[in-house]
Design an enzyme around this catalytic site. Structure first.
Site, PDB file in Angstrom:
ATOM      1  CB  THR A 181      -0.901   0.057   1.242  1.00 27.11           C
ATOM      2  OG1 THR A 181      -0.057   0.124   2.385  1.00 27.11           O
ATOM      3  CG2 THR A 181      -1.790  -1.152   1.341  1.00 27.11           C
ATOM      4  CD  GLU A 326      -4.794  -2.500   2.868  1.00 26.80           C
ATOM      5  OE1 GLU A 326      -5.243  -2.083   1.779  1.00 26.80           O
ATOM      6  OE2 GLU A 326      -4.167  -1.780   3.655  1.00 26.80           O
ATOM      7  CE  LYS A 435     -13.473  12.816  14.151  1.00 21.55           C
ATOM      8  NZ  LYS A 435     -12.123  12.330  14.115  1.00 21.55           N
ATOM      9  CD1 TRP A 440     -17.413  13.219  12.962  1.00 21.23           C
ATOM     10  CD2 TRP A 440     -17.677  11.239  11.940  1.00 21.23           C
ATOM     11  NE1 TRP A 440     -16.741  12.268  13.705  1.00 21.23           N
ATOM     12  CE2 TRP A 440     -16.889  11.049  13.100  1.00 21.23           C
ATOM     13  CE3 TRP A 440     -17.963  10.138  11.135  1.00 21.23           C
ATOM     14  CZ2 TRP A 440     -16.404   9.796  13.472  1.00 21.23           C
ATOM     15  CZ3 TRP A 440     -17.482   8.897  11.508  1.00 21.23           C
ATOM     16  CH2 TRP A 440     -16.714   8.729  12.664  1.00 21.23           C
TER      17      TRP A 440
HETATM   18  P1  ADP Z   1      -3.277   3.295  -1.895  1.00 18.70           P
HETATM   19  O1  ADP Z   1      -3.756   4.065  -3.077  1.00 18.70           O
HETATM   20  O2  ADP Z   1      -3.310   4.056  -0.610  1.00 18.70           O
HETATM   21  O3  ADP Z   1      -2.101   2.415  -2.112  1.00 18.70           O
HETATM   22  P2  ADP Z   1      -5.576   1.718  -2.281  1.00 18.70           P
HETATM   23  O4  ADP Z   1      -5.573   1.887  -3.727  1.00 18.70           O
HETATM   24  O5  ADP Z   1      -5.700   0.388  -1.703  1.00 18.70           O
HETATM   25  O6  ADP Z   1      -4.318   2.225  -1.631  1.00 18.70           O
HETATM   26  O7  ADP Z   1      -6.606   2.752  -1.691  1.00 18.70           O
HETATM   27  C1  ADP Z   1      -7.762   2.346  -1.055  1.00 18.70           C
HETATM   28  C2  ADP Z   1      -8.585   3.523  -0.605  1.00 18.70           C
HETATM   29  O8  ADP Z   1      -8.981   4.331  -1.721  1.00 18.70           O
HETATM   30  C3  ADP Z   1      -9.874   3.126   0.034  1.00 18.70           C
HETATM   31  O9  ADP Z   1      -9.708   2.741   1.367  1.00 18.70           O
HETATM   32  C4  ADP Z   1     -10.694   4.399  -0.121  1.00 18.70           C
HETATM   33  O10 ADP Z   1     -10.396   5.359   0.866  1.00 18.70           O
HETATM   34  C5  ADP Z   1     -10.236   4.940  -1.443  1.00 18.70           C
HETATM   35  N1  ADP Z   1     -11.206   4.591  -2.492  1.00 18.70           N
HETATM   36  C6  ADP Z   1     -11.122   3.578  -3.367  1.00 18.70           C
HETATM   37  N2  ADP Z   1     -12.185   3.585  -4.186  1.00 18.70           N
HETATM   38  C7  ADP Z   1     -12.971   4.612  -3.820  1.00 18.70           C
HETATM   39  C8  ADP Z   1     -14.223   5.138  -4.263  1.00 18.70           C
HETATM   40  N3  ADP Z   1     -14.885   4.618  -5.283  1.00 18.70           N
HETATM   41  N4  ADP Z   1     -14.724   6.206  -3.602  1.00 18.70           N
HETATM   42  C9  ADP Z   1     -14.083   6.761  -2.567  1.00 18.70           C
HETATM   43  N5  ADP Z   1     -12.898   6.314  -2.104  1.00 18.70           N
HETATM   44  C10 ADP Z   1     -12.349   5.258  -2.717  1.00 18.70           C
END
Ligand code: ADP
Length: 544
Positions: A181, A326, A435, A440
């Site tokens: 990640t 994940e 907040k 929220w």
């Molecule tokens: P990173 O980009 O941090 O390596 P990920 O691609 O796994 O990791 O990112 C996952 C996160 O991206 C999710 O937990 C969420 O916050 C955000 N995310 C993914 N898809 C969406 C979506 N359709 N709408 C809003 N947030 C999203």
């Protein structure tokens, strides 16, 4: 029933047997378009597996790739796993220190690298202590002079063996792939996919409520293989023997448009920033789409204005998707329930702007701070937690300790609402929620509306310190090139579309909203930049 282990190379066996001549097309880094098919990919993956085994790659050894989407990258994944190894995707957009950390942490033995990224590795190789060999994903004719240790062109490597090789026998729970990640805070953490989790996830996503792929589809995965397991497309597309088109390095609006039309793409997947470039290109040049039927959009929230443009102006169905590294990575997809398909478009748009419903095999609920389940009423926000066979149970080498609660649920770090029909709506990352006075405010909701203003290219909302309310929203805007809008214009545009107390207290204009390695707005950077920002409402409140 028979014990038939769910191994990813069985997917490739299936594609080669039942869709042998279906094409895989790549826009090569070297320039020209290359064409191959599933039978050839299968043969070359077997050859690679044999070469890797001969060179001493053993089951569970990690072999990294730092590459754009291409047929050679696809063969690398299958060749590595076919030798029993673990493909480890490196994201070239990460900071050099993060790449060094990740390669050393994973103990990668080899790195398969595209021509584009050789300079990155040349600078870092002295610090990459476990890497023995660098394979450049090209042929002898395009092989540059490089200082990379034991560098060899991919096509030359393949000459070291023939395709007469039986895939290494594995258990379905053996490691298959590794993806870190991006780690906006702290060190990146590795998610280790098993063969089983990859196969189950790909089967789940294939349903008509998911990507709905068939052999008749032509799939363009714009989402890179180096990010979040390419949303499973490297496994789900060959499961049906669909035609695949790999875009290489060119992800700008014009290049993507040309591929969509020239190769008659029917389905594609990418983050909103990529689609934004395509839409802008098509609008500026008055272009239409002739074959594209469906796009999956996720990675960050897809604004309703984008869904509307695709569906109304171009006749393309949008599947809003949510997930994370994940989760292999897709958790939910926005296909409509039968009863909602009869609704007028404006009502459907509201539902499609949510992040969709869980795929089979994903269990999902929202909880309060103490872990108690909250109602699925479409208005209560809570921590989104998930469980399933393609959800991580811990990070590679146990980093971060135990990540599951007593019932085995993983906290996604997202805040969301669930409604009675099972549609999920992300309101924020838990660390980005604003907040205000103990309540929220969802930054994503405000951003989604603001980006619908014709002058706005990107909108980001963050919480800024406020003497009375703790935090209040600040809207940060990057305007489209040549476009103009004032603070008052933007606030007026939001008025009536969100609750009064959600209205941003101020608007700031920036040249460029910072976007991270995986296409997400970097709120942490924005919070740093605007740490000292004094809201116009702060003075009067402090005096009260
Ligand atoms: P990173 O980009 O941090 O390596 P990920 O691609 O796994 O990791 O990112 C996952 C996160 O991206 C999710 O937990 C969420 O916050 C955000 N995310 C993914 N898809 C969406 C979506 N359709 N709408 C809003 N947030 C999203």
């Amino acid at each position: 029933m028979q014990d038939w282990p769910l191994l990813v190379h069985k997917v490739l066996d299936h594609a080669a047997t039942y869709a042998a001549t279906r094409e895989i097309v790549t826009r090569g880094i070297e320039g020209p378009i290359r064409r191959t098919n599933w039978a050839t990919i299968h043969q070359r993956s077997k050859t690679l597996a044999k070469v890797l085994a001969k060179r001493g790659i053993k089951p569970a050894d990690r072999v990294a790739t730092l590459a754009w989407n291409s047929e050679r990258h696809l063969e690398s994944w299958y060749g590595i796993t076919g030798a029993g190894g673990v493909y480890h995707t490196l994201n070239p957009r990460l900071f050099p220190e993060q790449l060094v950390y990740i390669v050393n942490h994973a103990e990668d033995r080899m790195i398969f690298v595209d021509l584009t990224f050789i300079p990155i590795l040349e600078k870092l190789q002295a610090q990459l202590s476990t890497v023995e060999t660098y394979v450049v994903l090209t042929d002898a004719a395009h092989m540059p002079a490089t200082s990379l240790k034991n560098a060899i062109a991919y096509e030359e490597l393949l000459k070291e063996a023939d395709a007469d090789f039986a895939w290494v026998e594995l258990d379905e729970k053996d490691a298959c792939g590794l993806c870190y990640t991006s780690g906006t805070t702290g060190n990146p953490k590795g998610v280790l996919y098993s063969h089983r989790s990859n196969v189950i996830h790909a089967m789940a996503i294939l349903s008509a409520d998911g990507f709905g792929l068939s052999n008749a589809d032509t799939v363009l995965p714009i989402v890179p293989m180096f990010h979040a397991n390419a949303w499973s497309l490297s496994f789900s597309a060959p499961m049906t023997g669909a035609k695949m088109v790999m875009p290489g390095a060119k992800l700008d609006g014009e290049s993507v448009y040309n591929l969509l039309e020239d190769e008659q793409i029917t389905m594609s997947a990418a983050v909103p920033t990529v689609w934004l470039m395509l839409l802008q290109h098509m609008e500026a040049n008055n272009l239409k789409l002739s074959t594209l039927k469906r796009v999956a959009i996720g990675g960050s929230a897809c604004p309703p204005s984008m869904i509307e443009k695709f569906e109304v102006n171009y006749g393309v169905e949008v599947m809003h998707a949510w997930g994370m590294t994940e989760m292999s990575p897709v958790g939910t997809l926005g296909s409509l329930l039968a009863k909602d398909r009869k609704l007028p478009f404006a009502e459907q748009l509201k539902i499609k702007s949510k992040q969709g419903r869980p795929l089979f095999s994903v269990e999902m609920k929202i909880t309060d701070d103490e872990g108690a389940e909250l109602p699925r009423d479409g208005k209560t926000f809570g921590h989104l937690v998930v469980r399933g066979p393609a959800v991580s149970s811990g990070y590679f080498k146990g980093e971060g300790g135990n990540i599951l609660d007593a019932d085995g649920f993983f906290d996604t770090g997202d805040v969301a609402m669930l409604d009675a029909d099972g549609y999920m709506q992300i309101t924020d990352r838990s660390k980005d929620v604003i907040k205000s006075g103990g309540e929220w405010i969802s930054s994503i909701d405000i951003e989604n509306i603001a980006v619908g203003h014709p002058a706005v290219a990107i909108a980001a909302v963050i919480g800024v310190a406020h003497p009375k309310w703790d935090e209040r929203p600040l809207l940060i805007v990057q305007l489209k090139p040549g476009a103009d809008a004032s603070k008052e214009d933007l606030l007026k545009f939001l008025e009536g579309k969100i609750a009064k107390w959600w209205m941003p207290d101020d608007v700031a204009f920036v040249e460029a909203v910072p976007v991270g390695a995986t296409g997400k707005i970097q709120k942490l950077t924005l919070r740093e930049t605007f740490k000292g920002h004094v809201l116009p409402t702060a003075g009067s409140a402090a005096a009260e």
